[in-house]
Scaffold this motif. Structure first.
Motif: not given
Length: 73
Positions: A51, A54-55, A57-59, A61-62
């Motif tokens: 978890y 995932k958090s 990575a989402q924040a 990746y850009k």
């Protein structure tokens, strides 16, 4: 078997690439095994539970194209 083609050859991957995996410490199972598989071509860092990974990575990746995240769940 899954095959990914990133366009990068192993010798082109420098130490600036970081792979974040599940684990609480450098001695956790995932970082130990994956470091062996990559033969230290890429830095492998534990980042806690799936978890958490995932958090993060989402924040990020850009903004950090040399950060990779692996969740084996």
């Amino acid at each position: 078997m899954v095959n990914f083609d990133t366009g990068n050859r192993p010798e082109e991957v420098s130490d600036k690439h970081v792979l974040f995996v599940e684990g609480e410490s450098e001695e956790s199972v995932d970082p130990e095994i994956i470091t062996e598989l990559f033969d230290e071509m890429i830095e492998v860092k534990p980042l806690g539970s799936s978890y958490s990974i995932k958090s993060v990575a989402q924040a990020l990746y850009k903004y950090h194209p040399t950060y990779y995240f692996l969740i084996d769940r």
